[in-house]
Motif scaffolding. Structure first.
Motif, short mmCIF file in Angstrom:
data_model
loop_
_atom_site.label_atom_id
_atom_site.label_comp_id
_atom_site.label_asym_id
_atom_site.label_seq_id
_atom_site.Cartn_x
_atom_site.Cartn_y
_atom_site.Cartn_z
N TRP A 44 0.82 -1.21 0.00
CA TRP A 44 0.00 0.00 0.00
C TRP A 44 0.85 1.26 0.00
O TRP A 44 0.54 2.26 -0.65
N THR A 45 1.96 1.24 0.74
CA THR A 45 2.77 2.44 0.89
C THR A 45 3.33 2.89 -0.47
O THR A 45 3.29 4.07 -0.81
N THR A 46 3.82 1.92 -1.24
CA THR A 46 4.34 2.25 -2.58
C THR A 46 3.21 2.72 -3.50
O THR A 46 3.37 3.70 -4.23
N LEU A 47 2.07 2.03 -3.42
CA LEU A 47 0.93 2.45 -4.24
C LEU A 47 0.53 3.89 -3.92
O LEU A 47 0.35 4.71 -4.83
N ALA A 48 0.40 4.19 -2.62
CA ALA A 48 -0.03 5.54 -2.22
C ALA A 48 0.95 6.60 -2.73
O ALA A 48 0.53 7.66 -3.21
N ALA A 49 2.25 6.29 -2.66
CA ALA A 49 3.25 7.26 -3.13
C ALA A 49 3.13 7.48 -4.64
O ALA A 49 3.19 8.61 -5.12
N LYS A 50 2.92 6.39 -5.38
CA LYS A 50 2.76 6.53 -6.84
C LYS A 50 1.50 7.33 -7.18
O LYS A 50 1.50 8.15 -8.10
N LEU A 51 0.42 7.06 -6.46
CA LEU A 51 -0.83 7.77 -6.76
C LEU A 51 -0.71 9.25 -6.38
O LEU A 51 -1.24 10.12 -7.07
N GLU A 52 -0.01 9.52 -5.29
CA GLU A 52 0.19 10.92 -4.90
C GLU A 52 1.00 11.66 -5.94
O GLU A 52 0.81 12.86 -6.17
N ALA A 53 1.92 10.94 -6.59
CA ALA A 53 2.76 11.55 -7.63
C ALA A 53 2.08 11.48 -9.01
O ALA A 53 2.70 11.82 -10.02
N ASP A 54 0.82 11.03 -9.04
CA ASP A 54 0.09 10.87 -10.31
C ASP A 54 0.86 9.99 -11.28
O ASP A 54 0.92 10.28 -12.48
N ASN A 55 1.46 8.93 -10.77
CA ASN A 55 2.38 8.16 -11.60
C ASN A 55 2.19 6.65 -11.52
O ASN A 55 3.17 5.91 -11.45
N PRO A 56 0.95 6.16 -11.58
CA PRO A 56 0.79 4.70 -11.59
C PRO A 56 1.13 4.13 -12.97
O PRO A 56 0.96 4.81 -13.98
N SER A 57 1.63 2.90 -13.00
CA SER A 57 1.96 2.25 -14.27
C SER A 57 0.70 1.64 -14.87
O SER A 57 -0.34 1.53 -14.21
N GLU A 58 0.81 1.20 -16.12
CA GLU A 58 -0.31 0.49 -16.76
C GLU A 58 -0.69 -0.74 -15.94
O GLU A 58 -1.86 -1.07 -15.78
N ARG A 59 0.32 -1.44 -15.43
CA ARG A 59 0.06 -2.63 -14.63
C ARG A 59 -0.66 -2.26 -13.31
O ARG A 59 -1.55 -2.98 -12.87
N ASP A 60 -0.27 -1.15 -12.71
CA ASP A 60 -0.97 -0.71 -11.49
C ASP A 60 -2.46 -0.51 -11.78
O ASP A 60 -3.32 -0.96 -11.01
N TYR A 61 -2.76 0.17 -12.89
CA TYR A 61 -4.16 0.38 -13.29
C TYR A 61 -4.88 -0.95 -13.43
O TYR A 61 -6.01 -1.12 -12.96
N ASP A 62 -4.22 -1.89 -14.11
CA ASP A 62 -4.81 -3.21 -14.34
C ASP A 62 -5.17 -3.90 -13.04
O ASP A 62 -6.25 -4.45 -12.88
#
Ligand SMILES: [Mn+2]
Length: 240
Positions: free
Chosen positions: A144-162
């Motif tokens: 979750w911590t890595t996910l939250a950081a990526k989402l805060e940076a508006d930077n999720p990958s295609e795989r994250d979206y999936d």
């Protein structure tokens, strides 16, 4: 923002609802049953508010309420894609229960687009004694911590979206391991016979739109309340 963080609710209760799919009258009945107080309580949604069910067009009204907070599900994503790029993506949405959107007038469709495009991919809720996460399908890499950081940076990958919008492995296989960085995570997306906890992930989609049930789960006392969606013959006994 791709992640929305909610402060602790010190006044009332927080409830999470499974996939609604247009079944807003069932949701209204459930809120009466639990004596939901819009002045103090909050309602959180795991996404998939729209498509397949009877009242998808009401999603915008619900999302305008200050006590209602939802994440984006794959059906909201399909609706957004259909509105932004009808030539490429409308057909898929229509196949997945999206006819209601094509039937809206232009002003209503613009309002819907605005409401859905503001939905975050994750909610993070501070509660007494811990932290709770809400996403539609699953958390990438159980982190979750890595996910939250990526989402805060508006930077999720295609795989994250999936994974966030579409993953079913955990729900279908009943495992998947603990999600680190939150005490409890709530998801929907894959219908279950009843709300079920695998590791620290609570699955709340109980198939309301498939003749199953619509389920609410309380984050304060873990009470679970559900209502069958299929008992048409009982509609005249509706609570008023
Ligand atoms: Mn879904």
């Amino acid at each position: 923002m791709m992640i929305k963080k909610l402060p602790r609710n010190t006044q009332g209760r927080d409830w999470v609802v499974g996939d609604i799919h247009g079944c807003f009258s069932q949701l209204s009945r459930l809120l009466k049953i639990i004596a939901f107080d819009p002045a103090r309580d909050r309602l959180l949604s795991v996404g998939d508010l729209v498509d397949r069910g009877p009242d998808s067009h009401m999603a915008g009204e619900w999302l305008a309420q200050p006590w209602f907070h939802a994440v984006r599900g794959n059906h909201e994503q399909m609706a957004l894609d259909a509105m932004r790029n009808p030539q490429a993506d409308q057909e898929r949405h229509l196949r997945n229960g999206g006819r209601w959107l094509a039937d809206l007038g232009p002003a209503e469709r613009d309002a819907c687009l605005a409401a859905l495009s503001h939905l975050p991919l994750a909610l993070e809720i501070d509660v007494e004694g811990g932290k709770i996460g809400v996403v539609h399908a699953d958390c990438p890499d159980n982190d979750w911590t890595t996910l939250a950081a990526k989402l805060e940076a508006d930077n999720p990958s295609e795989r994250d979206y999936d994974v966030l919008l579409w993953a079913r492995d955990r729900a279908l296989n009943g495992g998947g391991g603990t999600v680190a960085g939150v005490d409890l995570m709530l998801v929907g997306h894959t219908p279950q016979p009843h709300a079920v906890l695998y590791d620290n992930v609570m699955h709340l989609d109980t198939g309301a739109v498939y003749g199953g049930r619509l389920t609410l789960f309380c984050l304060h006392d873990f009470v679970e309340v559900s209502l069958p969606a299929s008992f048409e013959c009982l509609a005249r006994f509706q609570l008023h």
